[in-house]
Design a protein around this motif. Structure first.
Motif, short mmCIF file in Angstrom:
data_model
loop_
_atom_site.label_atom_id
_atom_site.label_comp_id
_atom_site.label_asym_id
_atom_site.label_seq_id
_atom_site.Cartn_x
_atom_site.Cartn_y
_atom_site.Cartn_z
N TYR B 35 38.19 45.24 38.10
CA TYR B 35 39.11 44.62 39.04
C TYR B 35 38.63 43.22 39.44
N ILE B 36 37.31 43.06 39.56
CA ILE B 36 36.81 41.75 39.98
C ILE B 36 37.01 40.73 38.85
N ILE B 39 40.66 39.79 39.18
CA ILE B 39 40.91 38.90 40.32
C ILE B 39 40.45 37.47 40.02
N TYR B 52 49.02 36.61 42.56
CA TYR B 52 48.85 37.32 41.30
C TYR B 52 49.55 36.62 40.14
N TRP B 256 38.99 34.56 47.31
CA TRP B 256 38.53 35.68 46.49
C TRP B 256 38.42 35.35 45.00
#
Lengths: 273, 289
Positions: B35-36, B39, B52, B256
């Motif tokens: 997931y990272i 992202i 996104y 992020w």
């Protein structure tokens, strides 16, 4: 003549080695000693030595923020140890004994928390928790701690499992014991030293952890190391020195006692035998 | 019948034993790591939210001078820490490994004990020693070496001292176990065949203990690259490494994707080192513990 020359050189080398090692031990112990000395410093903040006092050792127990965060740390460390050692023990046995699809994958995954910088795993867990709406707090910190404690526990225990235990297990099963009885009476005692060192490792890793706890704490109360890190800007007060001095003494004394008891048991066993 | 039997005998226990750890690793290691990475290819919205849409923005930002400088600085600091830990640690490990086994295990224990003290408090001790009115400055002033106190606090030098003292045991332990395993007969054979002590060291000792040395490199270099506590405690926010930048992206700055991209950078560097390591040693043999 020649022999004495070699001996002389050896002795001289030994001396240099000893001096070098003593110097390194000194550097390793200086921070601990300084921490202890400044717990007796008669000053609100530790700027310089201002005379001897033991007041911080009593005042410590009235500082509720510190005591609360200490309890928070201890509870998390105990829970993380129990969970990690349980999953690590049965996992180590399972991964060693059974062939299955994906075993290699799981084995490789185990090395990620050990090797990859902790901050990476911490932020990765953070964004996953935020994504699924898992509230940050004790639960998220606990999951974080277990995520790095489980691999350490498992690898430690796996190192202690030897193949020759299997025949004993089979004998036990053949003699009519069920799997649980076999596990408790045969398997567990044979890997107990590994389990104990895994527990010790998990506890110390968890109680000293900063990165996971800091990232996954949310805005609520947090562990002692996180509190210390947040105090850093204004200065760490001597009562924290007092607390960490007590903690290291407790750890070292319990280690020494543990060793002494083990030696005693060995002796009685030997005299019996 | 037979199939059912096999399930009960083999599959069930395997599932019960290896299941929990596998599930935990997939849920809390594999998924977050994937997931990272995902992202890191998104972009930052105006309010610090994640937009996104696929983009390379975060990786392009890493090449900006400010971030680029921090990355280079962190890598350099981690490299210096590693080299110094190896140089300081190898003779130390060698000294311990040559002691009788009983003594050696006690000496190793003696290395571990300080590390059960809270790591932040150990770093704080260096701060107490080196602060403006601290013992070291006082000593130097009283003995007349300096007139005004030297400002050690929040400098790169003090951060380096903190890094080295924090990392040294992780360099010593793997090297110790590989030196300890070194067979004495090999060294004797080399000496008998007329090799000088220097040749024996360079041709026998060093190559045979290389896996230990490389374990040390991994165990020191990678954590120092991601660490932010040492810089926070001893750098006082003035010295920033990759770890601090990542932490800030998930805190006040709220970017992020950029934090994720920096994390991916750390993952890639780690992977690269592990790949090199596995070329000449098995990862299972790494002396982590």
């Amino acid at each position: 003549m020649r022999v004495s020359k070699i001996q002389k050189r050896k002795r001289w080398q030994g001396l240099v080695g000893t001096i070098y090692s003593v110097a390194i031990y000194t550097i390793l112990y200086i921070p601990v000693l300084v921490m202890m000395i400044f717990s007796f410093n008669n000053q609100r903040y530790n700027y310089y030595w201002n005379g001897f006092t033991t007041q911080w050792y009593t005042k410590l127990f009235t500082n509720s923020a510190v005591i609360d965060s200490l309890w928070y740390s201890v509870i998390i460390a105990v829970l993380a140890t129990v969970i990690s050692v349980t999953i690590g023990t049965i996992g180590a046995l399972g991964l060693k004994k059974y062939e299955f699809k994906g075993r290699k994958f799981v084995n490789n995954m185990l090395y990620i928390p050990i090797i990859v910088p902790e901050i990476v795993l911490a932020v990765a867990l953070l964004i996953i928790f935020m994504k699924v709406g898992f509230a940050l707090g004790m639960g998220s910190i606990l999951i974080g701690h277990c995520t790095f404690c489980i691999p350490y526990a498992l690898v430690t225990i796996k190192g202690r499992i030897s193949g020759d235990g299997y025949s004993l297990e089979e004998a036990s099963l053949d003699l009519g014991a069920n799997r649980i009885q076999t596990f408790i009476n045969i398997t567990l005692p044979s890997i107990m030293p590994g389990v104990m060192s895994a527990a010790f490792l998990s506890f110390t890793l968890s109680i000293d952890d900063i990165v996971m706890s800091n990232m996954l704490a949310g805005s609520k109360s947090s562990t002692l190391p996180v509190l210390i890190l947040s105090m850093n800007k204004s200065g760490i007060t001597p009562d924290i020195n007092a607390l960490t001095t007590i903690m290291i003494l407790v750890i070292v004394i319990s280690m020494v006692l543990n060793k002494a008891i083990k030696n005693m048991l060995k002796k009685t066993k030997n005299t019996e035998g | 019948m037979n199939r059912k039997n096999k399930f009960k005998r083999k599959t069930l226990p395997a599932l019960a034993m290896a299941g929990p750890v596998s599930l935990w690793m997939i849920l809390f290691v594999t998924l977050p790591m994937l997931y990272i990475i995902y992202i890191s290819f998104m972009s930052r919205g105006v309010f610090g939210d994640v937009v996104y849409n696929f983009s390379w923005d975060s990786y392009k930002t890493l090449l900006d001078t400010t971030y680029y400088k921090v990355i280079v600085k962190s890598i350099r600091a981690a490299a210096i820490t590693t080299v110094l830990c190896l140089i300081i640690g190898y003779p130390f490990a060698y000294y311990i490994a040559k002691k009788p086994k009983e003594v050696a295990s006690k000496l190793i224990m003696l290395i571990m004990i300080p590390f059960w003290t809270n790591s932040l408090m150990r770093l704080n001790s260096w701060l107490l020693l080196f602060q403006t009115s601290g013992p070291i400055n006082r000593f130097l002033q009283n003995t007349g070496f300096i007139d005004a106190p030297i400002n050690f606090v929040y400098t790169d030098g003090l951060v380096m001292l903190g890094l080295i003292t924090s990392m040294l045991p992780f360099a010593v332990l793997p090297m110790y176990s590989s030196i300890e395993k070194l067979s004495k007969s090999l060294l004797e054979a080399s000496a008998d065949l007329g090799a000088s002590r220097r040749t024996t060291f360079l041709r026998i000792t060093l190559p045979l203990t290389f896996p230990g040395i490389f374990s040390s490199i991994i165990l020191v270099f990678i954590p120092s690259l991601g660490i932010y506590t040492v810089t926070d405690m001893l750098g006082g926010g003035k010295v920033l490494y990759i770890g601090n930048i990542i932490k800030n992206q998930f805190g006040a700055i709220r970017n992020w994707p950029l934090g994720a991209a920096l994390s991916v950078l750390l993952i890639v560097i780690t992977g690269l080192l592990i790949f090199i390591y596995t070329r000449f040693a098995k990862i299972e043999d790494m002396e982590v513990l």
